[in-house]
Design a protein around this motif. Sequence first.
Motif, mmCIF file in Angstrom:
data_model
loop_
_atom_site.group_PDB
_atom_site.id
_atom_site.type_symbol
_atom_site.label_atom_id
_atom_site.label_comp_id
_atom_site.label_asym_id
_atom_site.label_seq_id
_atom_site.Cartn_x
_atom_site.Cartn_y
_atom_site.Cartn_z
ATOM 1 N N THR A 26 3.920 98.747 -4.383
ATOM 2 C CA THR A 26 3.736 98.519 -2.946
ATOM 3 C C THR A 26 2.268 98.512 -2.544
ATOM 4 O OG1 THR A 26 3.977 100.905 -2.545
ATOM 5 C CG2 THR A 26 5.962 99.553 -2.411
ATOM 6 N N GLN A 27 1.382 98.766 -3.507
ATOM 7 C CA GLN A 27 -0.047 98.779 -3.212
ATOM 8 C C GLN A 27 -0.573 97.355 -3.079
ATOM 9 O OE1 GLN A 27 -2.308 100.880 -2.513
ATOM 10 N NE2 GLN A 27 -4.216 99.831 -2.920
ATOM 11 N N LYS A 28 -1.348 97.097 -2.024
ATOM 12 C CA LYS A 28 -1.973 95.798 -1.848
ATOM 13 C C LYS A 28 -3.149 95.652 -2.812
ATOM 14 C CE LYS A 28 -0.846 95.228 3.046
ATOM 15 N NZ LYS A 28 -1.421 94.998 4.393
ATOM 16 N N PRO A 29 -3.481 94.409 -3.198
ATOM 17 C CA PRO A 29 -4.638 94.226 -4.069
ATOM 18 C C PRO A 29 -5.928 94.687 -3.398
ATOM 19 C CG PRO A 29 -3.282 92.240 -3.993
ATOM 20 C CD PRO A 29 -2.769 93.160 -2.919
ATOM 21 N N ALA A 30 -6.899 95.042 -4.204
ATOM 22 C CA ALA A 30 -8.196 95.471 -3.677
ATOM 23 C C ALA A 30 -8.949 94.290 -3.081
ATOM 24 C CB ALA A 30 -9.016 96.114 -4.789
ATOM 25 N N PHE A 31 -10.004 94.610 -2.328
ATOM 26 C CA PHE A 31 -10.812 93.557 -1.725
ATOM 27 C C PHE A 31 -11.608 92.875 -2.836
ATOM 28 C CE2 PHE A 31 -14.375 91.766 0.627
ATOM 29 C CZ PHE A 31 -13.717 91.171 1.681
ATOM 30 N N ASP A 32 -11.100 91.756 -3.306
ATOM 31 C CA ASP A 32 -11.675 91.072 -4.457
ATOM 32 C C ASP A 32 -11.836 89.595 -4.121
ATOM 33 O OD1 ASP A 32 -12.600 90.468 -6.948
ATOM 34 O OD2 ASP A 32 -10.642 90.470 -7.916
ATOM 35 N N PHE A 70 -9.133 81.230 -1.187
ATOM 36 C CA PHE A 70 -8.809 81.918 0.049
ATOM 37 C C PHE A 70 -8.358 83.345 -0.250
ATOM 38 C CE2 PHE A 70 -8.383 77.506 1.470
ATOM 39 C CZ PHE A 70 -9.035 77.562 2.693
ATOM 40 N N TYR A 71 -8.862 84.293 0.575
ATOM 41 C CA TYR A 71 -8.466 85.691 0.467
ATOM 42 C C TYR A 71 -7.986 86.140 1.849
ATOM 43 C CZ TYR A 71 -8.667 90.738 -0.245
ATOM 44 O OH TYR A 71 -8.343 92.066 -0.323
ATOM 45 N N ASN A 72 -6.738 86.600 1.938
ATOM 46 C CA ASN A 72 -6.153 86.943 3.240
ATOM 47 C C ASN A 72 -5.389 88.268 3.215
ATOM 48 O OD1 ASN A 72 -4.039 86.152 1.672
ATOM 49 N ND2 ASN A 72 -3.323 84.499 3.014
ATOM 50 N N ASP A 73 -5.789 89.214 2.351
ATOM 51 C CA ASP A 73 -5.099 90.493 2.263
ATOM 52 C C ASP A 73 -5.537 91.480 3.337
ATOM 53 O OD1 ASP A 73 -3.291 90.058 0.145
ATOM 54 O OD2 ASP A 73 -4.910 90.221 -1.302
ATOM 55 N N ILE A 74 -6.590 91.177 4.078
ATOM 56 C CA ILE A 74 -6.955 91.990 5.236
ATOM 57 C C ILE A 74 -6.322 91.362 6.464
ATOM 58 C CG2 ILE A 74 -8.864 92.775 6.681
ATOM 59 C CD1 ILE A 74 -10.604 92.949 4.267
ATOM 60 N N ASP A 75 -5.501 92.136 7.154
ATOM 61 C CA ASP A 75 -4.750 91.609 8.287
ATOM 62 C C ASP A 75 -5.689 91.037 9.345
ATOM 63 O OD1 ASP A 75 -2.419 92.373 7.073
ATOM 64 O OD2 ASP A 75 -2.296 94.295 8.130
#
Length: 473
Positions: free
Chosen positions: A139-145, A151-156
């Motif tokens: 359930t852990q989201k990937p790190a800021f990489d 495209f990187y969109n894991d930060i809401d």
Amino acid sequence: MLNHVQIDLLKKHIGPFLFCFTTLMFVLLMQFLILHVDKLVGKGLPMSIIIELILNNLAYMVVLAAPMAVLVSTLIAFGRFSEWNELTAVRAAGINPIKLITPVLAVGFILFLFMGYFSNYVLPESNHKARSLFIDIRTQKPAFDLKPSTFYNDIDGYTFLIKEIDSETDSLYDVRVFQDETDNRNRAIINAESGWLESPNDVTLSLFLLNGSWLRFIPGKDNTSGTIERSTFKKHRMTFDLSDLSFSRSNPEQRSRTDRTMSAQAMLAVVDSLNIEKESEIEKFKDNLSQNVSLPFHYEPARVFELSEETAQDTVKLYTSEFVVLNELPNPTAQMSSLNRAISVMDRYRPELESLKTNLDWRNSRISEFMSEVHKKLSIPFACVIFVLVGAPIGMLTRRGNLGFAAIISSVLLTIYFLAVIQGEKLADRMMISPFMGMWGINIFYLIMGILLTLHVSSSIRITNLFRRNEKT
């Protein structure tokens, strides 16, 4: 007391056992890492969490590696003992080879007791902690990489696109940031020639941009058309909250346990509860049935016949039924009417009967799964005794104590053993065989084989001689 020959033979086991055990643990660890490396990489997990996960998974590796190391070391020790003609000298001195096997068998039994305790108390706790960690990691989201041209969109609320990243200076070039609309900010697109990242702590990230521009989309009021605002900057700083990306652990005790994470005592308690539930379901069905049905439970719908006009008019001729009660009725009409009413009542209870069968089948399946795991906690550790009984006579007969030859024989025996264990567990879970036979069947087979081989090397008893005697008679 042990004599010097028995002590020397025990010493011959120590080196091969430790070497094989260490090698097998390394192989199993590499297999684990290869299977799960994709779940661990790219999520910014602390090294302590990865190490803890590996240590918890070492428990099941120990349970598997110990019996295998016993087999290899037994083959090497007794093969070397026979290869150097020590066995011939012992036999010439009138010493039965069984006396040489007995101390090693006793050590194997002691190892079985230790591994049985380890498998019942240590392994379930390690499996439970490892399972809880795996769920937390999943359930852990990937790190800021950030990656170039990706495209990187894991930060809401934000999407990043970087054309070029200098790995030596960590500089960013041709930066684009797409900002989503929220209650506190408007939708915007930010372009910059270059920039860099700074992280003062684990939950905060600052993005510094140089020589760029803002493109804000400002909505209109009262359904009027919005406006687009453009502005430029020489230096701009954006701060992001990375708390959602930080790893958080849950309490393993708050998670439910499976059969792999329970001790034998806990599983037997669950089995008792399931048996009580089965009896309760059956009694409940019987009580409900007895209150509404007074006719026999067994019936055959195929025996129901429609009355012809001739039979319906005949009030004297009776239909001979296999049910005694029906034969006591005065005419065929009453007989068929009673039988049809009974069948109608039973048809109403068919869904309840099918539901009862489904519930009992599910509980029986769960009982079989738990009992298979209970037996497995002892059957695999008991292989430490079985493999001594099998490996010792094979080593004496082969007269080869090198690692390569022992590895070949061990590979064949272990492959058969673990395939039988895996298939036995599957068949037991499907209730095709009993849990006892599923987990102990291969042990019984190897035990018989070991006893016959031991008698072969320690006495004049031969299986072929038994067949020859039968042929003579």
